[in-house]
Scaffold this motif. Structure first.
Motif: not given
Length: 86
Positions: A9-14
Motif C-alpha cells: 500500500g505504501d509503495v502504491y501511494k508513493r
C-alpha cells in the motif's frame, strides 16, 4: 500477511504521488519549461527534475524555493523539501 500488504500500500501511494507530481509539474510549468523536461520523480520529499536545456536548468536553479512553494501549495501540504535539477 498484514505487514506485507501495508508495505505494498505504501509503495502504491508513493507511485501514485510520483505520478501526480509529474502531472502537476507539467501543468504548472506549461509548455515553455515542460517541453524541456525529460523526467520528473519524487523520492523522499526530494523532487528530481531532468532538463534537456542547460540554460533553463541554470535559470530554474535560482527559483527552486518558488518552485517548491508552487508544488506544495498545489498539494496543500509539504511534499517537496528539496529540488534537484539534472
Amino acid at each position: 500477511d498484514a505487514q506485507e500488504s501495508r508495505g505494498l500500500g505504501d509503495v502504491y501511494k508513493r507511485q501514485l504521488l510520483d505520478l501526480e507530481v509529474k502531472r502537476a509539474w507539467h501543468e504548472l510549468m506549461e509548455n515553455g519549461v515542460s517541453n524541456y523536461t525529460t523526467d520528473v520523480s519524487l523520492k523522499n520529499k526530494t523532487l528530481y527534475i531532468k532538463l534537456s536545456s542547460p540554460a533553463l536548468k541554470e535559470e530554474l536553479s535560482y527559483g527552486k524555493e518558488k518552485l517548491m512553494k508552487l508544488i506544495n501549495e498545489r498539494f496543500k501540504k509539504k511534499i517537496v523539501q528539496k529540488i534537484v535539477l539534472n
